[in-house]
Motif scaffolding. Structure first.
Motif, PDB file in Angstrom:
ATOM      1  N   HIS A   1     -24.918 -19.994 -15.176  1.00  9.40           N
ATOM      2  CA  HIS A   1     -24.669 -18.984 -14.141  1.00  9.40           C
ATOM      3  C   HIS A   1     -24.699 -19.659 -12.776  1.00  9.40           C
ATOM      4  N   ASN A   2     -23.783 -19.279 -11.903  1.00  4.04           N
ATOM      5  CA  ASN A   2     -23.859 -19.641 -10.493  1.00  4.04           C
ATOM      6  C   ASN A   2     -24.138 -18.346  -9.740  1.00  4.04           C
ATOM      7  N   ARG A   3     -25.399 -18.074  -9.469  1.00  5.12           N
ATOM      8  CA  ARG A   3     -25.779 -16.837  -8.796  1.00  5.12           C
ATOM      9  C   ARG A   3     -25.766 -16.992  -7.269  1.00  5.12           C
TER      10      ARG A   3
ATOM     11  N   GLU B   1     -15.847 -31.412 -16.177  1.00  2.82           N
ATOM     12  CA  GLU B   1     -16.358 -31.039 -14.860  1.00  2.82           C
ATOM     13  C   GLU B   1     -16.013 -29.576 -14.626  1.00  2.82           C
ATOM     14  N   ILE B   2     -17.017 -28.771 -14.348  1.00  2.00           N
ATOM     15  CA  ILE B   2     -16.831 -27.340 -14.103  1.00  2.00           C
ATOM     16  C   ILE B   2     -17.047 -27.072 -12.618  1.00  2.00           C
ATOM     17  N   THR B   3     -16.129 -26.317 -12.020  1.00  7.50           N
ATOM     18  CA  THR B   3     -16.313 -25.808 -10.664  1.00  7.50           C
ATOM     19  C   THR B   3     -16.413 -24.297 -10.789  1.00  7.50           C
ATOM     20  N   ALA B   4     -17.592 -23.780 -10.483  1.00  7.14           N
ATOM     21  CA  ALA B   4     -17.876 -22.354 -10.658  1.00  7.14           C
ATOM     22  C   ALA B   4     -17.972 -21.682  -9.294  1.00  7.14           C
ATOM     23  N   GLY B   5     -17.124 -20.694  -9.085  1.00 12.07           N
ATOM     24  CA  GLY B   5     -17.150 -19.954  -7.835  1.00 12.07           C
ATOM     25  C   GLY B   5     -18.450 -19.189  -7.666  1.00 12.07           C
ATOM     26  N   PRO B   6     -18.737 -18.726  -6.444  1.00 12.42           N
ATOM     27  CA  PRO B   6     -19.951 -17.951  -6.193  1.00 12.42           C
ATOM     28  C   PRO B   6     -20.035 -16.742  -7.119  1.00 12.42           C
ATOM     29  N   GLY B   7     -21.213 -16.507  -7.674  1.00  6.83           N
ATOM     30  CA  GLY B   7     -21.444 -15.337  -8.507  1.00  6.83           C
ATOM     31  C   GLY B   7     -20.752 -15.351  -9.853  1.00  6.83           C
ATOM     32  N   THR B   8     -20.381 -16.520 -10.365  1.00  5.12           N
ATOM     33  CA  THR B   8     -19.707 -16.583 -11.662  1.00  5.12           C
ATOM     34  C   THR B   8     -20.654 -17.075 -12.751  1.00  5.12           C
ATOM     35  N   SER B   9     -20.260 -16.803 -13.986  1.00  2.95           N
ATOM     36  CA  SER B   9     -21.045 -17.204 -15.157  1.00  2.95           C
ATOM     37  C   SER B   9     -20.101 -17.607 -16.267  1.00  2.95           C
ATOM     38  N   ALA B  10     -20.614 -18.333 -17.239  1.00  2.00           N
ATOM     39  CA  ALA B  10     -19.854 -18.587 -18.456  1.00  2.00           C
ATOM     40  C   ALA B  10     -19.525 -17.226 -19.058  1.00  2.00           C
TER      41      ALA B  10
END
Length: 194
Positions: A177-179, A121-130
């Protein structure tokens, strides 16, 4: 390569236990491969001091660095993270520790032991990418739980919303990406683990 990782002195007992167990697994795999720390440092592009800190349980490498270390040792990150004798894996919602998936994103392992798949399970903050695009043997699927996620898959970008599932051959270069301006949470399952 980004080496910064949390110092386990500032973390929970779970994180400290993970650092010690993972460090021992890395050291065992390195010695089993007949490599010195210096040789492993040359193969991975990571510093010898960073690798020593990881082996001694003082830090936990990011997922990207762990994959790099594992490949250089002829194994997988999944194997290094897996306890050797668990036939059943129960991971409660409150179970930790969280690993750094990339800067601004964390990963929680959803299965502690499996020879055929890795579920995270990945939690990606705003504006983050692998941290970088990757390709590897096997297949993957991504299931979005919260937020909006973009997956670059070869030359095509897919925009996924909660409930959307993307399934693909992992041999195709891919990156998430979480854009958006809010966090995204998603499951990513790889078979076989890499």
């Amino acid at each position: 390569m980004h080496e910064a990782a949390p110092d386990v002195g500032d973390q929970s007992e779970d994180a400290s236990a993970l650092a010690i167990t993972l460090g021992a697994a890395i050291r065992f795999a390195r010695k089993n491969a007949g490599l010195t720390l210096q040789t492993l440092a040359q193969r991975t592009g990571l510093s010898q001091s960073f690798l020593s800190q990881a082996e001694n349980g003082h830090t936990v490498p990011s997922i990207l660095n762990l994959h790099t270390i594992a490949r250089s040792l002829g194994t997988t990150a999944h194997e290094l993270l897996s306890p050797p004798d668990d036939d059943v894996s129960l991971v409660r919602a409150s179970d930790g520790p969280l690993l750094e998936a990339s800067p601004g994103a964390t990963m929680r392992r959803c299965a502690r032991r499996s020879a055929v798949m890795a579920a995270n399970e990945i939690t990606a903050g705003p504006g983050t990418s692998a941290s970088s695009a990757t390709e590897h043997a096997g297949e993957e699927f991504v299931y979005v739980l919260d937020g909006v996620l973009e997956i670059e898959l070869g030359a095509v970008t897919y925009r996924l919303s909660p409930g959307d599932v993307l399934y693909y051959a992992a041999t195709v270069r891919h990156r998430w990406h979480n854009r958006a301006d809010r966090p995204a949470r998603f499951l990513i399952t790889s078979s076989p683990p890499f």
